[in-house]
Design a protein around this motif. Structure first.
Motif, PDB file in Angstrom:
ATOM      1  N   UNK A   1     -60.355  74.347  46.771  1.00 48.86           N
ATOM      2  CA  UNK A   1     -59.254  74.487  47.727  1.00 48.86           C
ATOM      3  C   UNK A   1     -59.789  74.688  49.138  1.00 48.86           C
ATOM      4  N   UNK A   2     -60.794  75.538  49.283  1.00 53.27           N
ATOM      5  CA  UNK A   2     -61.321  75.833  50.613  1.00 53.27           C
ATOM      6  C   UNK A   2     -62.020  74.641  51.243  1.00 53.27           C
ATOM      7  N   UNK A   3     -62.709  73.836  50.441  1.00 49.73           N
ATOM      8  CA  UNK A   3     -63.529  72.756  50.997  1.00 49.73           C
ATOM      9  C   UNK A   3     -62.807  71.423  51.059  1.00 49.73           C
ATOM     10  N   UNK A   4     -61.926  71.136  50.117  1.00 45.69           N
ATOM     11  CA  UNK A   4     -61.272  69.818  50.079  1.00 45.69           C
ATOM     12  C   UNK A   4     -59.752  69.885  50.103  1.00 45.69           C
ATOM     13  N   UNK A   5     -59.171  71.077  49.952  1.00 38.19           N
ATOM     14  CA  UNK A   5     -57.711  71.223  49.844  1.00 38.19           C
ATOM     15  C   UNK A   5     -57.147  70.330  48.735  1.00 38.19           C
ATOM     16  N   UNK A   6     -57.849  70.304  47.626  1.00 42.10           N
ATOM     17  CA  UNK A   6     -57.470  69.455  46.505  1.00 42.10           C
ATOM     18  C   UNK A   6     -57.922  70.116  45.219  1.00 42.10           C
ATOM     19  N   UNK A   7     -57.058  70.090  44.200  1.00 37.74           N
ATOM     20  CA  UNK A   7     -57.383  70.667  42.894  1.00 37.74           C
ATOM     21  C   UNK A   7     -56.942  69.705  41.807  1.00 37.74           C
ATOM     22  N   UNK A   8     -57.563  69.850  40.649  1.00 36.90           N
ATOM     23  CA  UNK A   8     -57.200  69.057  39.471  1.00 36.90           C
ATOM     24  C   UNK A   8     -56.748  70.008  38.376  1.00 36.90           C
ATOM     25  N   UNK A   9     -55.589  69.717  37.803  1.00 39.97           N
ATOM     26  CA  UNK A   9     -55.022  70.550  36.748  1.00 39.97           C
ATOM     27  C   UNK A   9     -55.062  69.770  35.441  1.00 39.97           C
ATOM     28  N   UNK A  10     -55.779  70.254  34.445  1.00 40.59           N
ATOM     29  CA  UNK A  10     -55.952  69.496  33.201  1.00 40.59           C
ATOM     30  C   UNK A  10     -54.717  69.556  32.322  1.00 40.59           C
ATOM     31  N   UNK A  11     -54.713  68.711  31.290  1.00 42.54           N
ATOM     32  CA  UNK A  11     -53.639  68.720  30.299  1.00 42.54           C
ATOM     33  C   UNK A  11     -53.803  69.927  29.384  1.00 42.54           C
ATOM     34  N   UNK A  12     -52.666  70.458  28.946  1.00 41.81           N
ATOM     35  CA  UNK A  12     -52.663  71.680  28.140  1.00 41.81           C
ATOM     36  C   UNK A  12     -52.019  71.409  26.786  1.00 41.81           C
ATOM     37  N   UNK A  13     -52.053  72.426  25.936  1.00 42.14           N
ATOM     38  CA  UNK A  13     -51.477  72.322  24.595  1.00 42.14           C
ATOM     39  C   UNK A  13     -49.970  72.536  24.684  1.00 42.14           C
ATOM     40  N   UNK A  14     -49.234  71.480  25.042  1.00 43.62           N
ATOM     41  CA  UNK A  14     -47.785  71.556  25.132  1.00 43.62           C
ATOM     42  C   UNK A  14     -47.181  70.240  24.667  1.00 43.62           C
ATOM     43  N   UNK A  15     -45.978  70.344  24.109  1.00 39.03           N
ATOM     44  CA  UNK A  15     -45.272  69.197  23.559  1.00 39.03           C
ATOM     45  C   UNK A  15     -44.455  68.551  24.667  1.00 39.03           C
ATOM     46  N   UNK A  16     -44.835  67.334  25.064  1.00 38.28           N
ATOM     47  CA  UNK A  16     -44.135  66.658  26.140  1.00 38.28           C
ATOM     48  C   UNK A  16     -42.829  66.021  25.668  1.00 38.28           C
ATOM     49  N   UNK A  17     -42.710  65.782  24.369  1.00 33.04           N
ATOM     50  CA  UNK A  17     -41.519  65.113  23.866  1.00 33.04           C
ATOM     51  C   UNK A  17     -40.377  66.050  23.525  1.00 33.04           C
ATOM     52  N   UNK A  18     -40.674  67.293  23.182  1.00 37.66           N
ATOM     53  CA  UNK A  18     -39.635  68.240  22.782  1.00 37.66           C
ATOM     54  C   UNK A  18     -39.899  69.569  23.473  1.00 37.66           C
ATOM     55  N   UNK A  19     -39.547  69.643  24.738  1.00 42.44           N
ATOM     56  CA  UNK A  19     -39.834  70.829  25.532  1.00 42.44           C
ATOM     57  C   UNK A  19     -38.769  71.897  25.313  1.00 42.44           C
ATOM     58  N   UNK A  20     -39.209  73.102  24.993  1.00 42.53           N
ATOM     59  CA  UNK A  20     -38.313  74.243  24.918  1.00 42.53           C
ATOM     60  C   UNK A  20     -38.355  75.068  26.198  1.00 42.53           C
ATOM     61  N   UNK A  21     -39.357  74.811  27.050  1.00 44.33           N
ATOM     62  CA  UNK A  21     -39.428  75.441  28.366  1.00 44.33           C
ATOM     63  C   UNK A  21     -40.125  74.462  29.307  1.00 44.33           C
ATOM     64  N   UNK A  22     -40.052  74.682  30.606  1.00 43.01           N
ATOM     65  CA  UNK A  22     -40.621  73.729  31.566  1.00 43.01           C
ATOM     66  C   UNK A  22     -42.113  73.527  31.341  1.00 43.01           C
ATOM     67  N   UNK A  23     -42.688  72.467  31.952  1.00 43.39           N
ATOM     68  CA  UNK A  23     -44.145  72.282  31.852  1.00 43.39           C
ATOM     69  C   UNK A  23     -44.891  73.514  32.356  1.00 43.39           C
ATOM     70  N   UNK A  24     -45.993  73.811  31.697  1.00 41.11           N
ATOM     71  CA  UNK A  24     -46.712  75.054  31.983  1.00 41.11           C
ATOM     72  C   UNK A  24     -47.213  75.076  33.423  1.00 41.11           C
ATOM     73  N   UNK A  25     -47.733  73.957  33.900  1.00 34.04           N
ATOM     74  CA  UNK A  25     -48.224  73.935  35.277  1.00 34.04           C
ATOM     75  C   UNK A  25     -47.090  74.136  36.274  1.00 34.04           C
ATOM     76  N   UNK A  26     -45.895  73.684  35.952  1.00 31.85           N
ATOM     77  CA  UNK A  26     -44.755  73.904  36.847  1.00 31.85           C
ATOM     78  C   UNK A  26     -44.353  75.378  36.879  1.00 31.85           C
ATOM     79  N   UNK A  27     -44.506  76.065  35.751  1.00 28.90           N
ATOM     80  CA  UNK A  27     -44.158  77.486  35.704  1.00 28.90           C
ATOM     81  C   UNK A  27     -45.043  78.285  36.651  1.00 28.90           C
ATOM     82  N   UNK A  28     -46.322  77.940  36.725  1.00 37.19           N
ATOM     83  CA  UNK A  28     -47.256  78.694  37.558  1.00 37.19           C
ATOM     84  C   UNK A  28     -47.464  78.063  38.934  1.00 37.19           C
ATOM     85  N   UNK A  29     -46.601  77.149  39.330  1.00 35.60           N
ATOM     86  CA  UNK A  29     -46.773  76.522  40.640  1.00 35.60           C
ATOM     87  C   UNK A  29     -46.557  77.528  41.775  1.00 35.60           C
TER      88      UNK A  29
END
Length: 969
Positions: free
Chosen positions: A502-530
């Protein structure tokens, strides 16, 4: 075809002697003296006669985790990982081996395609894992192993705690690993990557085949690169040319597709050999006839006959890349040592671009240390860690001393990672480690892309701003002291790698996590911690200070009144269906709701107020700035990260967690068996649910983000108090979650330990303090017949056996007419019966109660259970008919053989919940539990009759339905 085929050929049986089984402990016994460094200008301290190996952690995450545990998908078994790490550390210390573990901390833009392909592979495995769990409700097979969330951070902390050297690369992972190996005289490399084979390391061992056996040996395979070159009849330089022509991140396989066709490379299996083995030999025959790389111009001119000029330039870069990693190319690639004159010029340039904020000039910055890392604080942390791990149970063949370190480690238990109390020495001190000569310099060598220097960029020397769509986007200035400290801590593995990105490039990469994209019971995990990440960005870039200065300039008239306030944007590479890593999402930083000090003050401020502000900044990022959260009587210090993460999840606008799920997190944290790896190994899960797996991933990603916020705020919470094995275990969490879903109260979940219940209740009170608590609703209970027998229910409900009412054909009674009738003997009516219109309906309802998925637990009956009513069930044999009086005339003649009326038949106005209540055995027979517990007047009635039973009911025939209560005595 790709460069990975070179590794496949090296491991294939067709290459005789290419992979040889070895015991690292036996090799260590034969080491009499360390290899001298290739660069004599560098001062390398004597190591002794230890076997020094460098480990590429990215190639052996599963081995460092402890092997393919069958329950890795449950969220991570961190205490079992610690046990394995302790055994491994003890074995290498006894075997006279020293390890240096290197993690990939780079954000190589040139390898973006490789990273995207890796994430696609992880997404595919995650989909198969969750599909397996949904259908089988058992742990997935090891072939789909994916790293548990937060594994890299947990490994860094575990290795640091056990005294193993840990490093993170900065610019080019492969080049920095091989450069460090050569520069500091390591004997070999543990990895599984074809690019290392092209570099020809001193000795090349397989990390995938690394095994710590019960007999005490450390077995693996050694790859003989000399056998590879001998078999292909190539020199080491020609092997670099071959690796460039196979396809890599610079010159991709698609770029070389037409070239491969011209020389006859195909994917057809020939003579029972894999295409990789055949193609490697074909390409080797072609490379053997080319000019040597020493004459690069002639080599490129020959290649131009097969590829165009644009790809020829990429080919030149690719060959040079592999040459730089070889033993001879390393000496040319290595820059000369820095002279005192160069150091003076460098310091002068740094002073020119230094732009410290007012009030921060009095801060003394030395090395990579935070102001929070003092000797007193580390001693207190070590004492608290011993108290938190008092219940730690290790295996019989491994014991811990009173300070928590292995018995063969340093006598001074305050030495972590070769440094006193985990602190960082100043820049002018010797970074080589202790005088015993058992630690290496953790700084990545400066020979690899200036990795020891502070990354410089024009954006850090001047503050630029641009107006885009009415938004004032500012390119922030980063203090040289902050950037230098971040670089040193990043290289030594003491900080989350995302901070330097973040300090050097102002850019980050967020990997895929153990979540079901087809049957979501709650929002995407990365969106929760945005929102958490947005606050961290604001802290790192001093957004509050920028807006304060902007407001002052408005007051003084330096800028117009309508000038928009400054905003800072960070690019996040995050996967979504609309954007599968095609372009980064621009996320604005959001300031905290109070006057946050500058980052230099947070990191280096020694005052007591600075200490309080550091902690308040951390709690504010996690929505946890409340009084009780810091009260150790409610939240122990080693569970502060857990409490903050759970509070952050509970503070979301959309309800995510259910009540019994929150209790499951807390109960497993206070379970005395949390730190008993032997118990956890023998523990068997009756069912693994998809929702439980995703909740564990959600929580561990929250821990990852909390560690990021802690480092960004100057580490107000000591790193030893952040270790996940102190408060979470995925397998124990699933076991507790299943118990919580079926238990009547939290006392049963805590196994009737009242003192544990008190701790859980107090911690829950601290977590939910001041929140408008909203728990997620329970799912609708599935109807009978909607699922096949034996399959697990949807939405994470526990599996229960479905009863079968089928009777063998020979024993089935003849069907009785539901319209009533008479029994005549010799023309005389001896019996009669009325309509049986309600019998089958009641029996189906009772079957749904016994064999359905409602259960008696706290987690099974919820708001949705009331919808499971009579109107939703089939009635009769095939008709959907409302209950009511019969549609035919009923025989009302008095008959001495007539049976008594069933006065306990459910009233049509009775609620659905009463009709489906659990039956209890009493002296009067089986009656619904609700009828014996609560009456209208609030008294307890054990007679089994409610007020509805005493009312006169309309005569509805003399059915043969079983009487729940015998009304006559």
């Amino acid at each position: 075809m790709g460069v990975h085929d070179l590794q496949v050929y090296l491991e294939s049986p067709s290459l005789e002697g290419g992979a040889v089984s070895v015991d690292l402990l036996k090799i260590a016994r034969n080491v009499t003296q360390r290899q001298q460094p290739h660069n004599a200008n560098r001062k390398i301290r004597p190591i002794g006669n230890k076997l020094k190996l460098i480990v590429d952690a990215e190639n052996c995450l599963d081995r460092l985790y402890g092997g393919y545990f069958s329950d890795w998908a449950c969220g991570g078994q961190w205490n079992r990982m610690i046990q394995f790490q302790s055994l491994l550390t003890r074995a290498i210390e006894r075997g006279n081996i020293e390890l240096a573990v290197v993690f990939n901390g780079t954000i190589e833009s040139c390898r973006m395609n490789e990273w995207v392909a890796e994430q696609a592979n992880i997404r595919q495995k995650v989909g198969m894992v969750l599909k397996h769990i949904n259908t089988k409700a058992t742990p997935p097979p090891k072939i789909w192993w994916t790293p548990p969330t937060c594994l890299r951070s947990a490994l860094r902390m575990a290795l640091r705690h056990l005294g193993v050297s840990v490093m993170c690369t900065m610019d080019d992972h492969h080049q920095e690993v091989i450069a460090y190996c050569r520069e500091y005289g390591f004997h070999g490399l543990l990895a599984d990557d074809a690019e290392y084979a092209a570099f020809d390391p001193p000795r090349y061992f397989s990390s995938e085949n690394l095994k710590l056996t019960y007999k005490g040996s450390l077995e693996t395979k050694e790859f003989m690169v000399n056998e590879l070159t001998k078999s292909l009849q190539l020199t080491q330089e020609q092997l670099c040319v071959m690796a460039a022509l196979m396809g890599n991140f610079l010159l991709t396989e698609s770029d070389l597709q037409d070239f491969h066709k011209k020389i006859g490379i195909t994917n057809i299996i020939r003579e029972n050999k894999s295409p990789a083995e055949t193609n490697v030999k074909i390409l080797a025959d072609f490379v053997r006839l080319l000019p040597t790389p020493s004459n690069m111009d002639n080599l490129v001119s020959v290649i131009l006959e097969y590829i165009d000029e644009k790809r020829a330039s990429k080919f030149r870069q690719s060959v040079q890349y592999y040459l730089n990693g070889t033993a001879s190319g390393f000496l040319k690639y290595c820059p000369p040592p820095v002279t005192p004159k160069d150091k003076k010029n460098s310091v002068q340039n740094n002073n020119e671009i230094s732009n410290s904020k007012e009030g921060d000039a009095d801060l003394e910055v030395s090395g990579a240390g935070f102001a929070s890392e003092t000797t007193e604080q580390e001693e207190e942390t070590l004492h608290n860690y011993k108290l938190a791990t008092v219940n730690l149970v290790m295996s019989s063949d491994y014991t811990l001393d009173q300070n928590g370190a292995s018995s063969n480690s340093h006598n001074d238990a305050s030495h972590f990672n070769g440094l006193l109390n985990g602190s960082i020495p100043s820049a002018n001190q010797n970074l080589a480690g202790t005088s015993s000569g058992t630690r290496v310099n953790l700084l990545v060598s400066s020979s690899s892309s200036n990795t020891s220097s502070v990354p410089s960029s024009p954006k850090h020397s001047a503050q630029n701003s641009r107006i885009v769509g009415g938004v004032n986007l500012v390119t922030p200035i980063v203090s040289p002291d902050v950037l230098r400290t971040a670089s040193l801590r990043h290289q030594k593995g003491l900080m989350a790698s995302m901070i330097l990105h973040v300090l050097s490039t102002q850019e980050v990469r967020l990997p895929c996590l153990m979540e079901d994209e087809g049957n979501r019971e709650f929002p995407p995990i990365h969106d929760i911690y945005q929102s958490l990440r947005q606050r961290v960005y604001a802290v790192l870039f001093n957004l509050h200070h920028l807006r304060y200065v902007h407001a002052k300039k408005k007051e003084s008239g330096e800028i117009p009144e309508n000038a928009p306030q400054p905003d800072i944007v960070v690019k996040e590479w995050i996967y979504s269906r609309s954007n599968p890593y095609q372009y980064p999402e621009e996320v604005k930083a959001e300031p905290l709701p109070w006057a946050v000090p500058t980052l230099q003050r947070l990191w280096f401020g020694p005052a007591l107020d600075d200490k309080r502000r550091r902690m308040r900044a951390l709690l504010s990022c996690l929505n946890s700035d409340t009084p009780l959260i810091l009260n150790t009587g409610y939240v122990p210090q080693h569970m502060l990260i857990m409490a903050c993460v759970l509070r952050y999840i509970m503070s979301q606008d959309k309800a995510i967690m259910r009540r019994h799920e929150l209790d499951a997190f807390l109960c497993q944290a206070f379970n005395v068996d949390l730190m008993n790896p032997q118990y956890l190994q023998e523990l068997t899960l009756s069912v693994v649910t998809s929702r439980g797996v995703q909740l564990a991933a959600l929580f561990m990603q929250g821990v990852e983000m909390a560690l990021l916020a802690n480092d960004a705020c100057g580490a107000p919470l000591p790193w030893l108090m952040c270790c996940p094995w102190l408060y979470f275990d995925g397998k124990l969490f699933h076991h507790t979650l299943n118990r919580s879903a079926h238990s009547k109260n939290i006392l049963e979940v805590c196994e009737n330990h009242i003192e544990r219940v008190v701790k859980v209740e107090r911690m829950r009170k601290a977590i939910l303090e001041g929140l408008d608590v909203k728990f997620a609703k329970m799912p609708l209970a599935p109807f009978p017949g909607m699922m096949r027998q034996g399959l697990p229910p949807p939405q994470g409900l526990p599996t229960m056996p479905l009863p079968s009412n089928r009777i063998p054909a020979g024993m089935r009674p003849r069907p009785i007419s539901s319209r009533g009738g008479q029994l005549q003997v010799a023309g005389v009516v001896v019996g009669s019966w009325g309509a049986n219109y309600g019998y089958q309906q009641n029996m189906r309802q009772q079957t749904a109660l016994v064999g359905g998925y409602q259960g008696r637990g706290r987690g099974m009956m919820g708001p949705g259970a009331s919808n499971f009513s009579q109107q939703n069930l089939p009635r009769g044999r095939g008709q959907q008919r409302k209950p009511g009086p019969p549609t035919f005339q009923v025989n009302k003649r008095n008959n001495t053989n007539k049976k008594r009326n069933n006065t306990n038949k459910p009233n049509k106005n009775q609620t659905s919940q009463e009709q489906h209540s659990v039956t209890v055995k009493t002296e009067s027979g089986d009656i619904p539990a609700d009828e014996i517990i609560i009456n209208n007047d609030g008294t307890v009635n054990t007679g089994g009759k409610s007020e509805d039973c005493l009312k006169s009911s309309e005569h509805k025939g003399q059915g043969d339905a079983p009487n729940l209560v015998n009304t006559s005595h």
